[in-house]
Design a protein around this motif. Structure first.
Motif, PDB file in Angstrom:
ATOM      1  N   SER A  55       2.140   0.687   0.984  1.00 27.54           N
ATOM      2  CA  SER A  55       1.737  -0.563   0.343  1.00 27.54           C
ATOM      3  C   SER A  55       2.941  -1.428   0.011  1.00 27.54           C
ATOM      4  CB  SER A  55       0.951  -0.264  -0.942  1.00 27.54           C
ATOM      5  OG  SER A  55       1.745   0.473  -1.848  1.00 27.54           O
ATOM      6  N   CYS A 200      -3.398   0.086   8.375  1.00 26.53           N
ATOM      7  CA  CYS A 200      -4.241   0.374   7.217  1.00 26.53           C
ATOM      8  C   CYS A 200      -4.984  -0.881   6.769  1.00 26.53           C
ATOM      9  CB  CYS A 200      -3.388   0.880   6.051  1.00 26.53           C
ATOM     10  SG  CYS A 200      -2.738   2.539   6.316  1.00 26.53           S
ATOM     11  N   PRO A 201      -6.229  -0.728   6.278  1.00 29.62           N
ATOM     12  CA  PRO A 201      -6.956  -1.879   5.726  1.00 29.62           C
ATOM     13  C   PRO A 201      -6.118  -2.599   4.679  1.00 29.62           C
ATOM     14  CG  PRO A 201      -8.406   0.003   5.913  1.00 29.62           C
ATOM     15  CD  PRO A 201      -7.030   0.513   6.233  1.00 29.62           C
ATOM     16  N   LYS A 203      -5.811  -4.904   1.330  1.00 22.08           N
ATOM     17  CA  LYS A 203      -6.371  -5.494   0.120  1.00 22.08           C
ATOM     18  C   LYS A 203      -5.545  -6.736  -0.154  1.00 22.08           C
ATOM     19  CE  LYS A 203      -7.547  -4.680  -4.729  1.00 22.08           C
ATOM     20  NZ  LYS A 203      -7.492  -3.716  -5.874  1.00 22.08           N
ATOM     21  N   LYS A 205      -5.146 -10.877  -1.975  1.00 22.58           N
ATOM     22  CA  LYS A 205      -5.496 -11.732  -3.111  1.00 22.58           C
ATOM     23  C   LYS A 205      -5.167 -13.177  -2.747  1.00 22.58           C
ATOM     24  CE  LYS A 205      -4.498 -10.427  -7.312  1.00 22.58           C
ATOM     25  NZ  LYS A 205      -3.755 -10.104  -8.561  1.00 22.58           N
ATOM     26  N   SER A 225      -2.066  -4.408  -0.955  1.00 26.49           N
ATOM     27  CA  SER A 225      -1.762  -3.107  -0.356  1.00 26.49           C
ATOM     28  C   SER A 225      -2.232  -3.103   1.089  1.00 26.49           C
ATOM     29  CB  SER A 225      -2.441  -1.975  -1.144  1.00 26.49           C
ATOM     30  OG  SER A 225      -3.856  -2.102  -1.071  1.00 26.49           O
ATOM     31  N   GLY A 226      -1.781  -2.101   1.837  1.00 26.21           N
ATOM     32  CA  GLY A 226      -2.132  -2.017   3.249  1.00 26.21           C
ATOM     33  C   GLY A 226      -0.979  -2.458   4.130  1.00 26.21           C
ATOM     34  N   GLU A 297     -10.081 -11.590  -4.778  1.00 21.35           N
ATOM     35  CA  GLU A 297      -9.620 -10.443  -4.009  1.00 21.35           C
ATOM     36  C   GLU A 297     -10.603 -10.079  -2.907  1.00 21.35           C
ATOM     37  OE1 GLU A 297      -8.675  -7.192  -6.579  1.00 21.35           O
ATOM     38  OE2 GLU A 297      -6.847  -8.154  -7.351  1.00 21.35           O
ATOM     39  N   THR A 299     -11.024  -7.389   0.896  1.00 27.27           N
ATOM     40  CA  THR A 299     -10.520  -6.279   1.708  1.00 27.27           C
ATOM     41  C   THR A 299     -10.775  -6.587   3.178  1.00 27.27           C
ATOM     42  OG1 THR A 299     -10.989  -4.697  -0.060  1.00 27.27           O
ATOM     43  CG2 THR A 299     -10.632  -3.805   2.137  1.00 27.27           C
ATOM     44  N   THR A 301     -10.842  -5.033   6.952  1.00 31.58           N
ATOM     45  CA  THR A 301     -10.952  -3.733   7.617  1.00 31.58           C
ATOM     46  C   THR A 301     -11.066  -3.834   9.135  1.00 31.58           C
ATOM     47  OG1 THR A 301     -13.366  -3.730   7.369  1.00 31.58           O
ATOM     48  CG2 THR A 301     -12.076  -2.715   5.595  1.00 31.58           C
TER      49      THR A 301
END
Length: 335
Positions: A55, A200-201, A203, A205, A225-226, A297, A299, A301
């Protein structure tokens, strides 16, 4: 006595190198222990081999110094925020899009309503984008319409809420077309799929909403993160060696289009009586959008490989072919 003095002198000289050597060895050992216990530094990894993800954003070299990706994005977003002040509302005079296309090339007014002008892309554009699902895009779209629709009605084009995306990397674009056979395209798709397994997925904002001088209302995001987009672009660059050297967007940019304003605002009778400052008016609308959306926020994917058969098909609801891949977060595929 003379012999004793000479012997003492010789013994002292014999001891000196040994003492120096032992001291140096001890100092080296202490430095080694300190280095072993120090926290590891994070460097960018743009190798062809997928790397394990963290992250923590990698560092990306810049012309002046190594800045964190987040700081680079903030600088970029600050610059984008100043664009309207520096250039004015060029879109009210008929300007260009962010991809050097004139507005008349892609939109026209029919009975007071904005309609996209769909033109065949020859060859088709091949784009890699991150996809924002309707779970997150629809609330954004509703908030944007609530702020802007009362003033622009038919003179605004809203991005289809089911097609919100973040442009990452082009295997071929309209400025530098890269013609490919069906087999070559399938090879690109397979290469991209391999990359997505190591991503990685995300996250994310919403850092801010920005209106550019070309009339595009943008959402500018940061990564919580991700796998960072800068790293994803690096992986795609290695996976697609035939892709244009010059890409359309900055390495660290993470943005999506919410709408495009194409006409003058419709003011109420009361508002029309007041002195009208165009730029200030647009700033106030953007401020309202930020009040509703800043900090939102989401996500991410999925990554899509898209063949756009119409120019700007993703933005204009044109003809396209999509290959959808879930982000696998499997780390280094070579191990």
């Amino acid at each position: 006595m003379a012999t004793t003095s000479l012997s003492s002198f010789s013994l002292n000289h014999a001891r000196s190198p040994a003492i120096v050597w032992i001291s140096s060895a001890a100092l080296f050992f202490l430095i080694y222990l300190s280095a072993m216990n120090a926290p590891p530094r994070t460097f960018p990894s743009f190798s062809s081999s997928p790397t394990s993800n963290t992250s923590t954003a990698p560092l990306i070299p810049s012309s002046n110094s190594d800045l964190a990706v987040e700081e680079r994005r903030l600088q970029l977003y600050d610059k984008m925020s100043r664009d309207l002040d520096e250039k004015g509302a060029v879109f009210l005079k008929g300007g260009e899009t962010s991809q050097s296309l004139s507005l008349s090339d892609i939109f026209e007014l029919r009975d007071g309503v904005v309609v996209p002008v769909l033109k065949a892309a020859n060859p088709p554009v091949r784009a890699n984008v991150l996809y924002l699902s309707p779970e997150f895009s629809k609330p954004i779209s509703e908030a944007v319409k609530e702020v802007f629709l009362p003033y622009f009605d038919g003179a605004i084009w809203f991005q289809n809420a089911t097609m919100y995306h973040f442009s990452l990397f082009h295997a071929s674009h309209h400025l530098t077309p890269v013609v490919a056979t069906e087999n070559e395209i399938e090879a690109e798709v397979e290469a991209v799929e391999r990359v997505t397994k190591s991503i990685c997925p995300l996250k994310i904002k919403l850092d801010r909403v920005v209106l550019t001088s070309t009339g595009v209302l943008l959402g500018c995001w940061q990564v919580v993160s991700g796998t960072d987009p800068a790293e994803i672009r690096g992986k795609l660059r290695e996976a697609l060696p035939r892709a244009p050297a010059k890409q359309l967007y900055d390495l660290v940019l993470l943005h999506t289009s919410f709408a495009r304003i194409l006409g003058h605002p419709k003011l109420s009778e009361e508002e029309s009586k007041k002195p009208f400052d165009q730029v200030q008016f647009f700033h106030e609308l953007v401020a309202r959008a930020n009040t509703k959306l800043r900090g939102f926020e989401a996500t991410v994917t999925e990554l899509w490989f898209v063949e756009e058969y119409d120019v700007l098909a993703l933005a204009l609801n044109g003809k396209m072919k999509t290959r959808r891949f879930h982000l696998g977060c499997n780390g280094d595929l070579n191990h």
